[in-house]
Design a protein around this motif. Structure first.
Motif, PDB file in Angstrom:
ATOM      1  N   UNK A  52       0.790  -1.623  -0.014  1.00  0.00           N
ATOM      2  CA  UNK A  52      -0.101  -0.051  -0.013  1.00  0.00           C
ATOM      3  C   UNK A  52       0.912   1.195  -0.093  1.00  0.00           C
ATOM      4  N   UNK A  53       2.010   1.171   0.588  1.00  0.00           N
ATOM      5  CA  UNK A  53       2.817   2.474   0.788  1.00  0.00           C
ATOM      6  C   UNK A  53       4.061   2.117  -0.070  1.00  0.00           C
ATOM      7  N   UNK A  54       4.023   1.356  -1.084  1.00  0.00           N
ATOM      8  CA  UNK A  54       5.023   1.001  -2.265  1.00  0.00           C
ATOM      9  C   UNK A  54       6.371   0.278  -1.503  1.00  0.00           C
ATOM     10  N   UNK A  55       7.306   0.148  -2.177  1.00  0.00           N
ATOM     11  CA  UNK A  55       8.668  -0.445  -1.884  1.00  0.00           C
ATOM     12  C   UNK A  55       9.844   0.357  -1.819  1.00  0.00           C
ATOM     13  N   UNK A  56      10.850  -0.372  -1.142  1.00  0.00           N
ATOM     14  CA  UNK A  56      11.888   0.608  -1.098  1.00  0.00           C
ATOM     15  C   UNK A  56      13.019   0.094  -2.108  1.00  0.00           C
ATOM     16  N   UNK A  57      14.084   0.825  -2.218  1.00  0.00           N
ATOM     17  CA  UNK A  57      15.005   0.342  -3.205  1.00  0.00           C
ATOM     18  C   UNK A  57      15.522  -1.066  -3.315  1.00  0.00           C
ATOM     19  N   UNK A  58      15.526  -1.738  -2.319  1.00  0.00           N
ATOM     20  CA  UNK A  58      15.515  -3.347  -2.396  1.00  0.00           C
ATOM     21  C   UNK A  58      14.184  -4.227  -2.396  1.00  0.00           C
ATOM     22  N   UNK A  59      13.449  -3.305  -2.729  1.00  0.00           N
ATOM     23  CA  UNK A  59      12.098  -4.235  -2.750  1.00  0.00           C
ATOM     24  C   UNK A  59      11.435  -4.690  -1.570  1.00  0.00           C
ATOM     25  N   UNK A  60      11.433  -3.913  -0.369  1.00  0.00           N
ATOM     26  CA  UNK A  60      10.898  -4.398   0.859  1.00  0.00           C
ATOM     27  C   UNK A  60       9.597  -3.384   1.028  1.00  0.00           C
ATOM     28  N   UNK A 228      17.302   7.424   5.551  1.00  0.00           N
ATOM     29  CA  UNK A 228      18.825   7.350   4.975  1.00  0.00           C
ATOM     30  C   UNK A 228      18.667   6.306   3.655  1.00  0.00           C
ATOM     31  N   UNK A 229      17.969   5.604   3.603  1.00  0.00           N
ATOM     32  CA  UNK A 229      17.630   4.531   2.263  1.00  0.00           C
ATOM     33  C   UNK A 229      17.044   5.366   1.300  1.00  0.00           C
ATOM     34  N   UNK A 230      16.241   6.210   1.748  1.00  0.00           N
ATOM     35  CA  UNK A 230      15.597   6.970   0.597  1.00  0.00           C
ATOM     36  C   UNK A 230      16.225   8.240   0.006  1.00  0.00           C
ATOM     37  N   UNK A 231      17.575   8.407   0.818  1.00  0.00           N
ATOM     38  CA  UNK A 231      18.081  10.053   0.811  1.00  0.00           C
ATOM     39  C   UNK A 231      18.311  10.386  -0.635  1.00  0.00           C
ATOM     40  N   UNK A 232      18.899   9.116  -1.522  1.00  0.00           N
ATOM     41  CA  UNK A 232      19.285   9.724  -3.001  1.00  0.00           C
ATOM     42  C   UNK A 232      18.298   9.353  -3.880  1.00  0.00           C
ATOM     43  N   UNK A 233      16.928   8.971  -3.327  1.00  0.00           N
ATOM     44  CA  UNK A 233      15.642   8.745  -3.989  1.00  0.00           C
ATOM     45  C   UNK A 233      14.548  10.145  -4.048  1.00  0.00           C
ATOM     46  N   UNK A 234      14.815  11.057  -3.224  1.00  0.00           N
ATOM     47  CA  UNK A 234      13.931  12.163  -3.140  1.00  0.00           C
ATOM     48  C   UNK A 234      13.377  12.459  -4.354  1.00  0.00           C
ATOM     49  N   UNK A 235      14.165  12.674  -5.513  1.00  0.00           N
ATOM     50  CA  UNK A 235      13.558  13.306  -6.662  1.00  0.00           C
ATOM     51  C   UNK A 235      12.800  12.106  -7.382  1.00  0.00           C
ATOM     52  N   UNK A 236      13.186  10.981  -7.172  1.00  0.00           N
ATOM     53  CA  UNK A 236      12.428   9.798  -8.086  1.00  0.00           C
ATOM     54  C   UNK A 236      11.752   8.878  -7.348  1.00  0.00           C
ATOM     55  N   UNK A 237      11.634   8.696  -5.945  1.00  0.00           N
ATOM     56  CA  UNK A 237      10.837   7.620  -5.325  1.00  0.00           C
ATOM     57  C   UNK A 237      10.720   8.328  -4.010  1.00  0.00           C
ATOM     58  N   UNK A 238       9.782   9.373  -3.973  1.00  0.00           N
ATOM     59  CA  UNK A 238       9.603  10.428  -2.432  1.00  0.00           C
ATOM     60  C   UNK A 238       9.348   9.380  -1.411  1.00  0.00           C
ATOM     61  N   UNK A 239       8.327   8.307  -1.646  1.00  0.00           N
ATOM     62  CA  UNK A 239       7.764   7.678  -0.711  1.00  0.00           C
ATOM     63  C   UNK A 239       8.849   6.710   0.148  1.00  0.00           C
ATOM     64  N   UNK A 240       9.835   6.497  -0.308  1.00  0.00           N
ATOM     65  CA  UNK A 240      10.853   5.734   0.513  1.00  0.00           C
ATOM     66  C   UNK A 240      10.856   6.645   1.905  1.00  0.00           C
ATOM     67  N   UNK A 241      11.452   7.769   1.818  1.00  0.00           N
ATOM     68  CA  UNK A 241      11.478   8.647   2.852  1.00  0.00           C
ATOM     69  C   UNK A 241      10.363   9.435   3.433  1.00  0.00           C
ATOM     70  N   UNK A 242       9.465   9.700   2.624  1.00  0.00           N
ATOM     71  CA  UNK A 242       8.538  10.530   3.151  1.00  0.00           C
ATOM     72  C   UNK A 242       7.767   9.759   4.199  1.00  0.00           C
ATOM     73  N   UNK A 243       7.392   8.541   3.978  1.00  0.00           N
ATOM     74  CA  UNK A 243       6.361   8.011   4.941  1.00  0.00           C
ATOM     75  C   UNK A 243       7.174   7.680   6.333  1.00  0.00           C
ATOM     76  N   UNK A 244       8.396   7.046   6.688  1.00  0.00           N
ATOM     77  CA  UNK A 244       8.999   7.147   7.695  1.00  0.00           C
ATOM     78  C   UNK A 244       9.172   8.518   8.159  1.00  0.00           C
TER      79      UNK A 244
END
Lengths: 271, 502
Positions: A52-60, A228-244
Motif C-alpha cells: 500500500x505504501x510502495x516498496x523501497x530500493x531493494x524491494x521491501x 537514509x535509504x531514501x536519501x538519494x531517491x527524493x527526486x525519483x521515489x519520494x515515498x521511501x523517505x516521506x512515510x517514515x
C-alpha cells in the motif's frame, strides 16, 4: 464535566495510534519488514494492495518497515528516558535534600556535562565504536540525567522547608521515609512532563544518528535508517523517505502534545 | 567598513577585467578535495582528475588507453629492459617559468623514492626503480632495480608527475601541496580548501593553449547536491552521480548522462582467517548464494557489469574464458550443510557507511545469505576507520566491502597488493603458492607469458573462493549539453584541453 483538551485528544490519537500500530507489528507483519524482492523494487504507493505504501530500493514493503521500524525508536526513546529519569531523580534528591558537599559534587558534575556538546560526542563515539542501539541508550542516559537532577533538586530545595516536611521530621521519620513519602510525590510532576518531552527528543536523536549511518544495522527497520535509504531517491521515489518521516512527525508531535497537556494539568497556576 | 569597501573594489575590478569569453568557464563538481596536490601524497581518483590537468608525466595515456609521448618524445629499452632511456622534450617550461630538463626528472624521482616519498602512498608503486641517471640535459636513463612490467603506464600519472625542483626547494612542501606547479595545460590560480580550486590555461603549454577560459573544480560531497547544482546550471559536470539519480538527470532536457566503464571493481572479500568463512566450502556456498546478475540489473540499473575476478574486462590479466560461479541457492544450502553450518549462523558484511549505493547492495547480499539459511547482517563503518583500522588490522566480520581503482588497468596492481602475504590490504591470507605466482609474474618480461600468469592468479583466487566478485561499476557523469568536446576516459582522469562551454 470538563471539556476534553485538544492537546490530549490529538496527542492521544497521534502518539497512541502510532504506538498501537508499532506494538502490534509482530502480528501484522511477522517478517519484521525485512523480506526483500529485488524484482519489485521502488513500487509506487497507493497502487496495489500488496504494497500500500510502495516498496523501497531493494524491494521491501514500506508500510511494514514504517510500522516495524517504530520498535527501535520506541525502545530507544522509552528506555533512555526511563534510565535517565531514575538516575537523575535519585541524584537530584540527594543534592537537594542533603545539600552541602553532596549538592556541590552533584551539581558541578552536572555543569561539566552540560558544557559538552552531546551530539558531537555521540557521533564521534558511534563512528569509532560502530555502536548499536543499547549503546545509544546508554549514551542518552549519561547525557540526559542532568536535566532531571536539576529539576528535582530545585523542587526539593523548596519542599524540604515546607511545613508538612518539617512536621514529618519533627515526628521522627527517617530521611528515607521523608523523601519517599513526602518529597518525591510532590517533586514528580515536572519530571513526568520532562520525560514525555524527552521521549520525543530521543526518538528524533536516534533517527538522526541512524540517518547518519551511525546507529543501527540498516536491515533492521528503523525510521532514521529508512530516511537514509531514501536519501538519494527524493527526486525519483519520494515515498521511501516521506512515510517514515511522517511516522516520526506523528509520534513526536503526539508526545509533545501529551507533554503540553500534562504540564498544564500539573501546573497549579494553569487552568 | 574598510573591509566592505575593499571587497567592493575587488568586485568592481574583477567586473571590468573579465575578458571576452571564448572557450567559456567549465565548472566541475567532485566529491572530494584531495587537500594535498603534491603527486607523492595521494592515490585518490579525485587527485587524478585534477592532477592530470596541472601536471604532465614523461608519457601520457589517451582516452583510448594508449601510451603516447608527453614530456618524453621517445624512449627505448636498453640492457634487456633493465634500463629505459628517455629523450626529453625541449623548450618546455613549468607554469612559474622554470625550465624543464633532465634535472627536473631526476629531482622528481629522487624525491618520490627518497624520504619525502616514503611518507606518502605513491612510493610503493615505483620502488622497482633503482635510480635515475642524467645522460645529457635532455636525456635521462631510468635504471630498474627489478622488472616492473607496468612501469611505462605508471609514468603517465600520479607519483611520476614531473615537479619543479627550484620551486619546491624554494617554497617547501607545505606551500607546494596547496599551490602546485607543473608543466600541465592548466595552472592553479586560486584554492579554497574544501570549497573550490580554480585553474586557468597555461599559455606556454607545449601542446598549445587550452580552449577554456577558466576551469573550476567545486568540492560537493552530497551527490544530491551535485545533481541539484547541475539541474540549476551552476555546475557543468557532476562526477558523482549515484544510479538512483540517473532518472532525475535524464528528465532534464538540458542535461545528459554519460555512463562509461570505469576502473573500479567492487568485491566482497572474506575473512579467511577466522570464523565460519575460514572454511572454503562456506565461502563457496556464499558465492553461490548471491544472484549478482539480478543485483546489477535492479539496484545498479545496468550501470555495471558482473565480474569474475577483481578486475574489469579492460584490465591486463583478464581472462575472457573464465566463467562466473552460477547463482545456485540449492547448491549453496547443500554446501553449508556439508560444512556443518547451523541454520541462522550470522554472516556479517562490513561496509563504508557513506556509500548509499553499496548500502543497498550490502543489504541485498545479506538478504540472499539469509535466504540460504544464514543470518545475513550488515554493519556500516566511517570510511577512515574502515580503511585505516578495520581492514588493515584484520578486524572485519565475515565479509567486507572492497573497491579498488586500478588506474593502470593491470591486474598486478590489484592482485599483488590484495593477495600477497604481508601487504597492507591483505590482513588474512598467507599462501606461499599464491605469493610465488604473484612474484613470478613480476619477474616475467614476456608479455604473453605474464598475461597467462596473471590469469592463473585470477583463477587461483576464484578456485579458493577468496572473495565474492561483485561488479565493475560504470562511472556515471551528469553533463550539461552546453559542454562540447568532452571525451570521458575510462580511468576518469579527464584532460580538459579541448573542451569548450557554449
Amino acid at each position: 464535566m470538563k471539556r476534553l483538551s485538544p492537546d490530549l485528544l490529538l496527542g492521544g490519537i497521534f502518539a497512541g495510534g502510532m504506538a498501537l500500530a508499532v506494538l502490534s507489528s509482530g502480528w501484522t507483519f511477522p517478517d519484521n519488514g525485512e523480506a526483500m524482492d529485488l524484482t519489485a523494487r521502488l513500487r509506487a504507493p497507493f497502487a496495489d494492495w500488496a504494497h500500500p505504501l510502495g516498496t523501497d530500493p531493494i524491494g521491501r514493503d514500506v508500510l511494514a518497515r514504517v510500522v516495524a521500524g517504530g520498535w527501535v525508536s520506541l525502545t530507544v526513546g522509552m528506555l533512555s528516558v526511563l534510565g535517565a529519569s531514575v538516575f537523575g531523580v535519585f541524584m537530584g534528591l540527594i543534592a537537594g535534600y542533603f545539600g552541602g558537599v553532596w549538592d556541590l559534587v552533584v551539581m558541578r558534575w552536572a555543569d561539566v556535562q552540560l558544557a559538552l556538546p552531546f551530539i558531537l560526542v555521540a557521533i564521534t563515539f558511534t563512528a569509532i565504536l560502530g555502536a548499536d542501539q543499547y549503546f545509544l541508550i546508554m549514551f542518552m542516559i549519561i547525557a540526559q540525567w542532568v536535566q532531571y537532577a536539576r529539576v528535582v533538586r530545585a523542587s526539593v530545595l523548596s519542599l524540604r522547608e515546607r511545613e508538612f516536611v518539617q512536621a514529618a521530621r519533627a515526628m521522627g521519620l527517617i530521611d528515607l521515609a521523608i523523601i519517599w513519602r513526602h518529597i518525591l510525590p510532590n517533586a514528580f510532576g515536572p519530571v513526568l512532563v520532562l520525560m514525555t518531552l524527552n521521549i520525543a527528543n530521543n526518538i528524533l536523536l536516534e533517527s538522526s544518528l541512524t540517518f547518519l549511518g551511525l546507529g543501527i544495522d540498516p536491515i533492521t527497520p528503523s525510521w532514521g535508517g529508512m530516511l537514509a535509504d531514501g536519501r538519494t531517491y527524493l527526486q525519483t521515489a519520494w515515498w521511501v523517505s516521506v512515510f517514515p518521516g511522517v511516522a516520526i512527525m506523528m509520534m513526536v508531535l503526539g508526545l509533545n502534545l501529551l507533554g503540553d497537556w500534562l504540564r498544564d494539568r500539573l501546573d497549579p497556576r494553569g487552568g | 567598513m574598510m573591509m566592505r569597501m575593499r571587497s567592493l573594489f575587488v568586485v568592481l575590478a574583477l567586473g571590468f577585467a573579465a575578458p571576452v569569453q571564448a572557450g567559456g568557464i567549465l565548472t566541475l563538481a567532485q566529491a572530494q578535495d584531495p587537500a594535498s596536490y603534491d603527486p607523492i601524497d595521494t592515490f585518490l581518483i579525485s587527485w587524478g582528475q585534477i592532477g592530470s590537468n596541472v601536471f604532465d608525466g614523461l608519457v601520457q595515456r589517451g582516452a583510448d588507453m594508449a601510451i603516447k609521448p608527453a614530456l618524453a618524445t621517445s624512449w627505448e629499452f636498453l640492457d634487456g629492459g633493465a634500463r629505459m632511456r628517455f629523450k626529453l622534450r625541449q623548450g618546455v617550461t613549468f607554469q612559474n617559468g622554470e625550465a624543464f630538463d633532465a634535472t627536473a626528472v631526476k629531482f622528481t624521482f629522487d624525491r618520490l623514492l627518497g624520504p619525502d616519498g616514503a611518507k606518502g602512498p605513491q612510493q610503493s608503486n615505483y620502488n622497482a626503480i633503482g635510480s635515475v641517471e642524467i645522460v645529457d640535459p635532455f636525456t635521462v636513463d631510468i635504471v630498474m632495480k627489478r622488472p616492473d612490467p607496468v612501469i611505462l603506464t605508471k609514468f603517465a600519472g600520479y607519483g611520476a608527475m614531473i615537479v619543479p625542483p627550484k620551486y619546491i626547494t624554494d617554497v617547501g612542501k607545505d606551500v607546494f601541496k596547496i599551490k602546485p606547479i607543473g608543466t600541465g595545460p592548466f595552472k592553479v590560480v586560486d584554492y579554497q580548501p574544501k570549497v573550490s580550486l580554480t585553474l586557468e590555461p597555461y599559455a606556454k603549454h607545449w601542446e598549445g593553449i587550452s580552449k577554456l577560459d577558466k576551469l573550476i573544480y567545486r568540492f560537493i560531497v552530497e551527490p544530491d547536491t551535485q545533481v541539484a547544482e547541475l539541474q540549476a546550471g551552476r555546475i557543468d559536470i557532476a562526477t558523482n552521480v549515484p544510479v538512483s539519480l540517473v532518472p532525475a538527470i535524464e528528465k532534464t532536457a538540458t542535461l545528459k548522462v554519460e555512463s562509461i566503464t570505469g576502473p573500479s571493481v567492487t568485491v566482497l572479500r572474506f575473512n579467511t582467517a577466522n570464523g565460519i568463512t575460514k572454511d572454503e566450502r562456506v565461502r563457496k556456498a556464499m558465492i553461490m548464494a548471491v544472484d549478482r546478475e539480478t543485483i546489477v540489473k535492479t539496484i545498479l540499473q545496468g550501470h555495471a557489469k558482473t565480474v569474475v575476478s577483481n578486475q574489469s574486462a579492460l584490465s591486463f590479466g583478464f581472462d575472457p574464458n573464465q566463467k562466473p560461479v552460477p547463482f545456485d541457492p540449492a547448491g549453496a544450502r547443500a554446501l553449508l550443510k556439508a560444512a556443518g553450518i547451523a541454520p541462522g549462523t550470522p554472516a556479517q558484511i562490513d561496509f563504508q557507511s557513506n556509500n548509499p549505493l553499496f548500502r543497498e547492495v550490502a543489504q541485498a547480499v545479506a538478504g540472499y545469505l539469509t535466504a540460504v539459511g544464514l543470518k545475513g547482517g550488515v554493519k556500516g563503518y566511517e570510511m577512515n576507520i574502515m580503511t585505516n583500522d578495520i581492514i588493515p588490522n584484520g578486524k572485519t566480520a565475515e565479509m567486507f566491502q572492497f573497491g579498488w581503482g586500478g588506474w593502470t588497468f593491470d591486474y598486478d596492481n590489484t592482485a599483488y597488493l590484495l593477495y600477497h602475504s604481508g601487504e597492507r590490504w591483505n590482513p588474512y591470507d598467507k599462501d606461499p603458492i599464491l605469493d610465488k605466482m604473484l612474484e613470478d609474474q613480476r619477474l616475467s618480461s614476456d608479455r604473453a607469458q605474464r598475461e597467462k600468469l596473471l590469469q592463473g592468479v585470477a583463477h587461483y583466487v576464484a578456485d579458493h573462493a577468496l572473495e565474492i566478485p561483485m561488479y565493475n561499476l560504470n562511472t556515471i557523469f551528469g553533463v550539461n549539453k552546453r559542454v562540447k568536446g568532452l571525451v570521458p576516459p575510462a580511468d576518469n582522469r579527464f584532460r580538459l584541453t579541448d573542451v569548450t562551454v557554449d
